[in-house]
Motif scaffolding. Structure first.
Motif, PDB file in Angstrom:
ATOM      1  N   SER A  79     105.328 -21.883  21.102  1.00 30.74           N
ATOM      2  CA  SER A  79     104.387 -22.153  19.789  1.00 30.74           C
ATOM      3  C   SER A  79     104.871 -23.464  20.618  1.00 30.74           C
ATOM      4  O   SER A  79     105.440 -24.392  21.316  1.00 30.74           O
ATOM      5  CB  SER A  79     104.810 -21.612  19.009  1.00 30.74           C
ATOM      6  OG  SER A  79     103.591 -21.412  18.559  1.00 30.74           O
ATOM      7  N   HIS A  80     104.690 -24.081  19.345  1.00 37.13           N
ATOM      8  CA  HIS A  80     104.141 -25.931  18.925  1.00 37.13           C
ATOM      9  C   HIS A  80     104.845 -26.449  17.993  1.00 37.13           C
ATOM     10  O   HIS A  80     105.966 -25.337  17.430  1.00 37.13           O
ATOM     11  CB  HIS A  80     102.856 -25.959  18.736  1.00 37.13           C
ATOM     12  CG  HIS A  80     102.720 -25.850  16.876  1.00 37.13           C
ATOM     13  ND1 HIS A  80     103.053 -26.398  15.800  1.00 37.13           N
ATOM     14  CD2 HIS A  80     102.332 -24.494  16.488  1.00 37.13           C
ATOM     15  CE1 HIS A  80     102.580 -25.766  14.602  1.00 37.13           C
ATOM     16  NE2 HIS A  80     101.594 -24.472  15.376  1.00 37.13           N
ATOM     17  N   PHE A  81     105.720 -27.277  18.372  1.00 37.03           N
ATOM     18  CA  PHE A  81     106.745 -27.884  17.258  1.00 37.03           C
ATOM     19  C   PHE A  81     106.552 -29.034  16.182  1.00 37.03           C
ATOM     20  O   PHE A  81     106.901 -29.323  15.548  1.00 37.03           O
ATOM     21  CB  PHE A  81     108.001 -28.021  18.195  1.00 37.03           C
ATOM     22  CG  PHE A  81     107.807 -28.976  19.148  1.00 37.03           C
ATOM     23  CD1 PHE A  81     107.914 -28.984  20.545  1.00 37.03           C
ATOM     24  CD2 PHE A  81     108.607 -30.465  18.671  1.00 37.03           C
ATOM     25  CE1 PHE A  81     107.805 -30.307  20.950  1.00 37.03           C
ATOM     26  CE2 PHE A  81     108.534 -31.664  19.371  1.00 37.03           C
ATOM     27  CZ  PHE A  81     108.503 -31.387  20.361  1.00 37.03           C
ATOM     28  N   TYR A  90     108.148 -22.644   9.426  1.00 40.31           N
ATOM     29  CA  TYR A  90     107.955 -21.559   9.856  1.00 40.31           C
ATOM     30  C   TYR A  90     106.994 -21.567  11.555  1.00 40.31           C
ATOM     31  O   TYR A  90     106.695 -21.635  12.526  1.00 40.31           O
ATOM     32  CB  TYR A  90     108.130 -20.102   9.986  1.00 40.31           C
ATOM     33  CG  TYR A  90     109.027 -20.193   8.941  1.00 40.31           C
ATOM     34  CD1 TYR A  90     110.114 -19.163   9.484  1.00 40.31           C
ATOM     35  CD2 TYR A  90     109.183 -20.220   7.579  1.00 40.31           C
ATOM     36  CE1 TYR A  90     111.019 -18.936   8.975  1.00 40.31           C
ATOM     37  CE2 TYR A  90     110.136 -20.056   7.029  1.00 40.31           C
ATOM     38  CZ  TYR A  90     111.232 -19.533   7.592  1.00 40.31           C
ATOM     39  OH  TYR A  90     112.653 -18.862   6.762  1.00 40.31           O
ATOM     40  N   ASP A  91     105.944 -22.459  10.462  1.00 36.73           N
ATOM     41  CA  ASP A  91     104.496 -22.653  11.368  1.00 36.73           C
ATOM     42  C   ASP A  91     104.936 -23.363  12.636  1.00 36.73           C
ATOM     43  O   ASP A  91     104.702 -24.174  12.788  1.00 36.73           O
ATOM     44  CB  ASP A  91     103.869 -23.549  10.474  1.00 36.73           C
ATOM     45  CG  ASP A  91     102.495 -23.984  11.391  1.00 36.73           C
ATOM     46  OD1 ASP A  91     102.495 -22.870  12.891  1.00 36.73           O
ATOM     47  OD2 ASP A  91     101.511 -24.394  10.711  1.00 36.73           O
ATOM     48  N   GLY A  92     104.491 -23.385  13.690  1.00 40.19           N
ATOM     49  CA  GLY A  92     105.120 -23.307  15.239  1.00 40.19           C
ATOM     50  C   GLY A  92     106.117 -23.055  15.279  1.00 40.19           C
ATOM     51  O   GLY A  92     106.719 -22.059  16.582  1.00 40.19           O
ATOM     52  N   LEU A 188     104.444 -15.558  19.309  1.00 41.42           N
ATOM     53  CA  LEU A 188     104.475 -14.993  17.758  1.00 41.42           C
ATOM     54  C   LEU A 188     104.813 -16.478  17.181  1.00 41.42           C
ATOM     55  O   LEU A 188     104.871 -16.932  16.755  1.00 41.42           O
ATOM     56  CB  LEU A 188     106.128 -14.872  17.483  1.00 41.42           C
ATOM     57  CG  LEU A 188     106.354 -14.139  15.854  1.00 41.42           C
ATOM     58  CD1 LEU A 188     106.974 -12.687  16.411  1.00 41.42           C
ATOM     59  CD2 LEU A 188     107.146 -14.897  15.194  1.00 41.42           C
ATOM     60  N   HIS A 189     103.873 -15.821  15.730  1.00 40.63           N
ATOM     61  CA  HIS A 189     103.195 -16.688  14.648  1.00 40.63           C
ATOM     62  C   HIS A 189     103.759 -16.130  13.122  1.00 40.63           C
ATOM     63  O   HIS A 189     103.388 -14.924  13.607  1.00 40.63           O
ATOM     64  CB  HIS A 189     102.045 -17.087  15.031  1.00 40.63           C
ATOM     65  CG  HIS A 189     102.055 -19.033  14.617  1.00 40.63           C
ATOM     66  ND1 HIS A 189     101.464 -18.803  12.788  1.00 40.63           N
ATOM     67  CD2 HIS A 189     101.542 -19.953  14.964  1.00 40.63           C
ATOM     68  CE1 HIS A 189     101.656 -20.339  13.048  1.00 40.63           C
ATOM     69  NE2 HIS A 189     101.625 -20.611  14.198  1.00 40.63           N
ATOM     70  N   ILE A 190     103.694 -16.793  11.915  1.00 38.47           N
ATOM     71  CA  ILE A 190     103.177 -16.186  11.269  1.00 38.47           C
ATOM     72  C   ILE A 190     101.755 -16.333  10.114  1.00 38.47           C
ATOM     73  O   ILE A 190     100.926 -16.656  11.319  1.00 38.47           O
ATOM     74  CB  ILE A 190     104.284 -17.168   9.616  1.00 38.47           C
ATOM     75  CG1 ILE A 190     103.884 -19.120   9.905  1.00 38.47           C
ATOM     76  CG2 ILE A 190     105.464 -17.157  10.013  1.00 38.47           C
ATOM     77  CD1 ILE A 190     104.302 -19.808   9.090  1.00 38.47           C
TER      78      ILE A 190
END
Ligand code: GLV
Ligand code: MN
Ligand code: MN
Length: 411
Positions: A79-81, A90-92, A188-190
């Motif tokens: 995912s992204h950081f 949590y997002d990313g 996986l993502h929230i």
């Protein structure tokens, strides 16, 4: 073998510390010092889990576990950081941590995949520094031109290439990733919304992602003295911008069908209490599950903006991002559901109202996404939180799917 919840929690907790706004959520802008700290942490962990680490010309990070099959395409997880200003932990970051944990499980179980496994940490998904969003994935797939990139600057006028040099990211390494080298992308993502929590189901298998566009609107007026300029002689850029912004919710509800419109960024110039604003620049983010609603809303917003022209006011609109709704791969969706069934973890199908890098990758490869619940449905704010148990279960589902996808027999 299931995911190690404690290890996952530790990664989240450590990445959470790399913020420019301690005590006020995560602010990790692309190519900032906090990006560098997070980048170093992610690379260190990739090495610890026996991955070969590389960075591309945009600073996207890749950790690769070679497969037994020669020249086989990779199964990519990550995912992204980057974060929004004053966002959550949590997002990313959750999806990057899931990638790291999948690599740790491969190492612990001494698994030798047939297809390579690649863990990825992407830059600038949010567009918080350079606008538009999805920059890491778009750049990786060759959708940003070198010309565009040379002049790309943040709101303070700092060029992306200069910001990159500050953290030793080397744009000279820019090279379009050949889609043939990718077998699948899993993230996986929230959830970032309330559905999973309200239905008490801990896993959402994503069917489709909304279409979205981001406009940058500039309203140009005339600066003047706040005390001496009569009200009927003003060309106040902020008053015109306010008329436009106040009418946006009406356009969204008029369009209906879940269409949403947001102005989240607004810069007023020169921003002095006793100066009539001569320029206002603001964002308009428009989303809907159906492309026709996005297009209708864009047309209505453009008409609204143009109506402000005249009496010393000039408006202009730049479309910084346009991406149509995307359906995710049906065979990967089935694989994720089978893994959930096998692990006896309840799941449902869900649509995403947030944009994700999978929207870009889905034009080139089979993509799948797993959502976990967000507490109180909150995201893009410091209160963002997800249950580590859900995160661990989601990781185990992704791990099982990755094992299947990297086996010799699957095609
Ligand atoms: C990213 O979070 C987006 O949906 O804009
Ligand atoms: Mn986000
Ligand atoms: Mn995200």
């Amino acid at each position: 073998m299931t995911a190690n919840q404690q290890r996952i929690e530790q990664h989240i907790e450590l990445l959470n510390r790399f913020t420019a706004t301690p005590g006020a959520g995560v602010t990790r802008l692309t190519y900032s010092q906090e990006d560098l700290q997070a980048r170093n942490y992610i690379k260190e962990k990739m090495v610890e889990y026996d991955l070969t680490v590389t960075e591309d010309g945009l600073g996207n990070i890749f950790g690769k576990l070679e497969g037994a099959l020669p020249d086989a395409p990779s199964v990519i997880v990550g995912s992204h950081f980057d974060s929004v200003p004053n966002g959550g932990a949590y997002d990313g970051a959750a999806g990057v941590v899931v990638g790291l944990e999948v690599a740790a499980l491969f190492k612990e179980n001494n698994l030798k995949p047939a297809y390579p496994l690649e863990i990825i940490a992407l830059v600038e998904e949010e567009g918080s520094r350079f606008g538009g969003g999805l920059m890491g994935s778009r750049g990786m797939m060759g959708l940003l031109t070198a010309e565009d990139f040379k002049t790309l600057a943040d709101k303070d006028g700092i060029l992306a290439v200069d910001a990159m040099a500050d953290i030793w990211v080397n744009p000279a390494k820019a090279k379009k990733r050949d889609p043939k080298t990718i077998k699948a992308f899993l993230e996986l993502h929230i959830e970032q919304g309330p559905i999973l929590e309200e239905t008490n189901i801990q896993i959402g298998v994503v069917e489709a992602i909304v279409g979205l566009t981001q406009l940058e609107v500039t309203v140009q007026g005339q600066a003047g003295h706040a005390g001496t300029t009569p009200m009927d002689r003003r060309s106040d850029a902020l008053v015109s911008a306010a008329h436009i912004i106040a009418a946006l919710p009406g356009i969204a509800s008029g369009e209906g069908q879940g269409t949403v419109i947001t102005t989240g960024r607004l810069n007023v110039f020169p921003n002095g209490a006793n100066v009539i604003p001569d320029k206002v620049v603001f964002s308009v983010d428009i989303r809907s599950g159906k492309e026709e609603h996005v297009l209708n809303a864009v047309r209505k917003v453009e008409e609204l903006i143009v109506q402000q022209d005249g009496n010393g006011i000039r408006t202009s609109i730049e479309q910084q991002l346009y991406i149509e709704p995307k359906e995710l791969d049906s065979s990967i969706r089935s694989l994720l559901k089978e893994a959930s069934d096998h692990l006896e973890i309840p799941y449902c199908s869900i649509n995403s109202g947030a944009g994700h890098d999978a929207m870009v990758f889905s034009d080139y490869t089979a993509c799948g996404m797993v959502f976990i619940p967000s507490k109180d449905g909150l995201s893009h704010c410091p209160e963002e939180w997800s249950d580590p148990g859900h995160l661990a279960d989601g990781t185990t589902i992704i791990y099982e799917a990755v094992k299947r996808l990297t086996e010799a027999k699957t095609t």
